[in-house]
Structures are given as C-alpha cells and as structure tokens.
Motif scaffolding. Structure first.
Motif, mmCIF file in Angstrom:
data_model
loop_
_atom_site.group_PDB
_atom_site.id
_atom_site.type_symbol
_atom_site.label_atom_id
_atom_site.label_comp_id
_atom_site.label_asym_id
_atom_site.label_seq_id
_atom_site.Cartn_x
_atom_site.Cartn_y
_atom_site.Cartn_z
ATOM 1 N N SER A 183 -14.401 -50.258 26.700
ATOM 2 C CA SER A 183 -13.457 -49.048 26.935
ATOM 3 C C SER A 183 -12.171 -49.278 26.258
ATOM 4 O O SER A 183 -11.287 -48.452 26.035
ATOM 5 C CB SER A 183 -13.305 -49.408 28.505
ATOM 6 N N ASP A 184 -12.006 -50.618 25.624
ATOM 7 C CA ASP A 184 -10.458 -50.657 24.770
ATOM 8 C C ASP A 184 -10.891 -50.236 23.203
ATOM 9 O O ASP A 184 -10.094 -50.474 22.396
ATOM 10 C CB ASP A 184 -10.326 -52.039 24.972
ATOM 11 N N VAL A 185 -12.199 -49.890 22.814
ATOM 12 C CA VAL A 185 -12.438 -49.595 21.447
ATOM 13 C C VAL A 185 -11.815 -48.430 21.218
ATOM 14 O O VAL A 185 -12.205 -47.314 21.682
ATOM 15 C CB VAL A 185 -13.842 -49.676 21.264
ATOM 16 N N SER A 186 -10.915 -48.495 20.118
ATOM 17 C CA SER A 186 -10.543 -46.775 19.529
ATOM 18 C C SER A 186 -10.442 -47.182 17.906
ATOM 19 O O SER A 186 -10.202 -48.187 17.479
ATOM 20 C CB SER A 186 -9.178 -46.207 20.358
ATOM 21 N N LEU A 187 -10.721 -46.065 17.268
ATOM 22 C CA LEU A 187 -10.652 -46.150 15.835
ATOM 23 C C LEU A 187 -9.170 -45.825 15.472
ATOM 24 O O LEU A 187 -8.365 -45.286 16.032
ATOM 25 C CB LEU A 187 -11.408 -45.251 15.106
ATOM 26 N N MET A 188 -8.680 -46.592 14.507
ATOM 27 C CA MET A 188 -7.163 -46.302 14.127
ATOM 28 C C MET A 188 -7.149 -44.936 13.376
ATOM 29 O O MET A 188 -7.889 -44.623 12.849
ATOM 30 C CB MET A 188 -6.660 -47.602 13.075
ATOM 31 N N ALA A 189 -6.068 -44.446 13.752
ATOM 32 C CA ALA A 189 -5.557 -43.103 13.224
ATOM 33 C C ALA A 189 -5.988 -43.118 11.650
ATOM 34 O O ALA A 189 -5.140 -43.890 11.161
ATOM 35 C CB ALA A 189 -4.373 -42.556 13.531
ATOM 36 N N GLY A 190 -6.479 -42.377 11.095
ATOM 37 C CA GLY A 190 -6.705 -42.400 9.667
ATOM 38 C C GLY A 190 -7.621 -43.027 8.850
ATOM 39 O O GLY A 190 -7.980 -42.833 8.110
ATOM 40 N N ALA A 191 -8.250 -43.976 9.928
ATOM 41 C CA ALA A 191 -9.020 -44.799 9.034
ATOM 42 C C ALA A 191 -10.548 -44.308 8.835
ATOM 43 O O ALA A 191 -11.058 -44.570 7.720
ATOM 44 C CB ALA A 191 -9.376 -45.993 10.088
ATOM 45 N N PRO A 192 -10.980 -43.536 9.656
ATOM 46 C CA PRO A 192 -12.377 -42.689 9.330
ATOM 47 C C PRO A 192 -12.266 -41.878 8.185
ATOM 48 O O PRO A 192 -12.985 -41.954 7.239
ATOM 49 C CB PRO A 192 -12.832 -41.926 10.495
ATOM 50 N N ALA A 193 -11.139 -41.008 8.158
ATOM 51 C CA ALA A 193 -10.995 -40.257 6.933
ATOM 52 C C ALA A 193 -10.810 -41.130 5.570
ATOM 53 O O ALA A 193 -11.424 -40.723 4.441
ATOM 54 C CB ALA A 193 -9.674 -39.313 7.183
ATOM 55 N N ALA A 194 -9.998 -42.152 5.681
ATOM 56 C CA ALA A 194 -9.926 -43.018 4.525
ATOM 57 C C ALA A 194 -11.328 -43.515 4.061
ATOM 58 O O ALA A 194 -11.588 -43.769 2.916
ATOM 59 C CB ALA A 194 -8.900 -44.098 4.831
ATOM 60 N N ALA A 195 -12.113 -43.954 5.106
ATOM 61 C CA ALA A 195 -13.306 -44.878 4.699
ATOM 62 C C ALA A 195 -14.368 -43.767 4.285
ATOM 63 O O ALA A 195 -14.979 -43.923 3.210
ATOM 64 C CB ALA A 195 -13.823 -45.141 6.059
ATOM 65 N N ARG A 196 -14.345 -42.493 4.734
ATOM 66 C CA ARG A 196 -15.134 -41.525 4.166
ATOM 67 C C ARG A 196 -14.689 -41.017 2.485
ATOM 68 O O ARG A 196 -15.438 -40.985 1.659
ATOM 69 C CB ARG A 196 -14.822 -40.271 4.777
ATOM 70 N N ALA A 197 -13.214 -41.024 2.516
ATOM 71 C CA ALA A 197 -12.943 -40.879 1.107
ATOM 72 C C ALA A 197 -13.234 -41.923 0.303
ATOM 73 O O ALA A 197 -13.435 -41.755 -1.025
ATOM 74 C CB ALA A 197 -11.350 -40.553 0.999
ATOM 75 N N LEU A 198 -13.188 -43.380 0.466
ATOM 76 C CA LEU A 198 -13.472 -44.362 -0.279
ATOM 77 C C LEU A 198 -15.095 -44.086 -0.466
ATOM 78 O O LEU A 198 -15.587 -44.474 -1.762
ATOM 79 C CB LEU A 198 -13.210 -45.771 0.532
ATOM 80 N N GLU A 199 -15.701 -43.835 0.368
ATOM 81 C CA GLU A 199 -17.240 -43.844 0.138
ATOM 82 C C GLU A 199 -17.551 -42.677 -0.744
ATOM 83 O O GLU A 199 -18.375 -42.961 -1.923
ATOM 84 C CB GLU A 199 -17.900 -43.341 1.440
ATOM 85 N N GLN A 200 -16.892 -41.513 -0.617
ATOM 86 C CA GLN A 200 -17.015 -40.501 -1.728
ATOM 87 C C GLN A 200 -16.597 -40.932 -3.093
ATOM 88 O O GLN A 200 -17.188 -40.263 -4.086
ATOM 89 C CB GLN A 200 -16.398 -39.186 -1.376
ATOM 90 N N ALA A 201 -15.650 -41.711 -3.201
ATOM 91 C CA ALA A 201 -15.308 -42.270 -4.540
ATOM 92 C C ALA A 201 -16.186 -43.263 -4.946
ATOM 93 O O ALA A 201 -15.869 -43.605 -6.110
ATOM 94 C CB ALA A 201 -13.879 -42.946 -4.184
ATOM 95 N N GLY A 202 -17.184 -43.411 -4.249
ATOM 96 C CA GLY A 202 -18.278 -44.668 -4.950
ATOM 97 C C GLY A 202 -18.214 -45.838 -4.227
ATOM 98 O O GLY A 202 -19.188 -46.771 -4.757
ATOM 99 N N PHE A 203 -17.426 -46.184 -3.462
ATOM 100 C CA PHE A 203 -17.542 -47.569 -2.938
ATOM 101 C C PHE A 203 -18.541 -47.507 -1.785
ATOM 102 O O PHE A 203 -18.803 -46.781 -1.047
ATOM 103 C CB PHE A 203 -16.106 -47.870 -2.239
#
Ligand SMILES: [Mg+2]
Ligand SMILES: [Zn+2]
Length: 187
Positions: free
Chosen positions: A28-48
């Motif tokens: 119940s204490d798990v939450s993603l950091m604000a902005g982290a998922p979008a950043a991770a998706r962008a990195l993935e799209q950039a080929g990482f």
C-alpha cells in the motif's frame, strides 16, 4: 540503460523510526514518482532498453518477509506496466552481508556498488556496457555503473541525500528522471 528502482521510478517512504526516506516495504506504500513513467516511456521511444537493477536487503535484515518484499516489487512492476513502461528485465539483489536471515545473509557480487546485476543483465540481453547508462540516486548506484563500465546519471532525490555522502562522480546529474531523460536525449 540500467535504472535503479527506489527514488528513481517509485517514491521513497519516510520512516519516522530512523528519520530517513527508504524503500517501500508495504504494497500500500508503493507509488510511482511524478513524471517517472512518462520519462521512462520517452527513453524507451528514444531507443533505450530499460533494465531495472535494485538492492532489496530488507528481508535479509529481517525487517520484512521475503514474500512481502517480492509483493512490493510486483506492485512496482504492475504500476509501471499499467503506465505502459516496458522494463525489459529486472535484477534484484536480496542479500545483505550482515543480515539475520541466513539464506540471504552473505557477501555477494550483485549488491551495488558491485556491478554483478549489470554485468549479468548485459550478458543476457546482449547490451554493450560502454554504450549504456546507469541511472540511480545513491553513491552505490554510481559506483556500480562505473564498475560496469557504463556512463552514469545521478538522480539527486532529496530523500536519499543520506546515501550520497561519499561524493560520487557521475557523468551527469539531474533532480529527477524526467529532467535526466531530457539531458540524455539531448546528449
Ligand atoms: Mg534508489
Ligand atoms: Zn546480492
């Protein structure tokens, strides 16, 4: 790209008993950091290719059961999947050299600052280490990245300040993954 988990992808949890922010130990204490998922998706799209590498010694230290520790990790993983972040592989080090649970308490080659998790995942996924980045919020993350021959990005999360006291030497620094991703995609 190797990503640390706590303080990079998911929030740290303030522990009033010790006065510092630490890894979540309850689902119940798990939450993603604000902005982290979008950043991770962008990195993935950039080929990482995104590879998670995380020290999780709380079960070894007897603070939580191994089952609960793995349930917390599953929750992190689920939330990332829900946000369409594709982590190609995870490596967790469950060990601690001075733990109290015998099966998990020993020196190992995977606990960061050792580079074992990075080397193992790189072999499995055929990743070129000198072309890779290690992204993390502690001295141990940066040391592991350097030991593996990667470039390094330090995320200066204010909650993990107490784990950045030895003056590591990252190639880049950013306040969070979103700003770090912008730097990397500009490199
Ligand atoms: Mg961390
Ligand atoms: Zn280990």
């Amino acid at each position: 790209m190797f990503l640390d988990r706590d303080g990079v992808l998911n929030d740290l949890v303030h522990d009033p008993a010790v006065g510092t922010s630490e890894s979540p130990l309850r689902v119940s204490d798990v939450s993603l950091m604000a902005g982290a998922p979008a950043a991770a998706r962008a990195l993935e799209q950039a080929g990482f290719i995104l590879i998670g590498v995380s020290n999780q010694p709380a079960a070894a230290k007897g603070g939580v059961s191994l089952g609960q520790l793995l349930a917390v990790h599953l929750r992190v993983s689920e939330l990332l999947t829900r946000e369409r972040v594709d982590i190609a592989a995870w490596r967790l080090c469950l060990h601690h050299p001075r733990g109290v649970i015998p099966s998990l308490s020993r020196p190992c080659t995977c606990r960061k600052p050792a580079p074992g998790m990075l080397l193992d995942a790189a072999r499995t996924l055929d990743v070129e280490l000198p072309e890779s980045w290690m992204v993390g919020d502690t001295d141990a993350d940066i040391a592991a990245g350097r030991a593996a021959g990667c470039r390094t990005l330090l995320i200066e999360h204010e909650g993990s300040f107490h784990k950045r006291l030895r003056g590591c030497e990252p190639d880049l620094r950013a306040a969070d993954l979103a700003r770090g991703a912008s730097l990397l995609m500009g490199v």
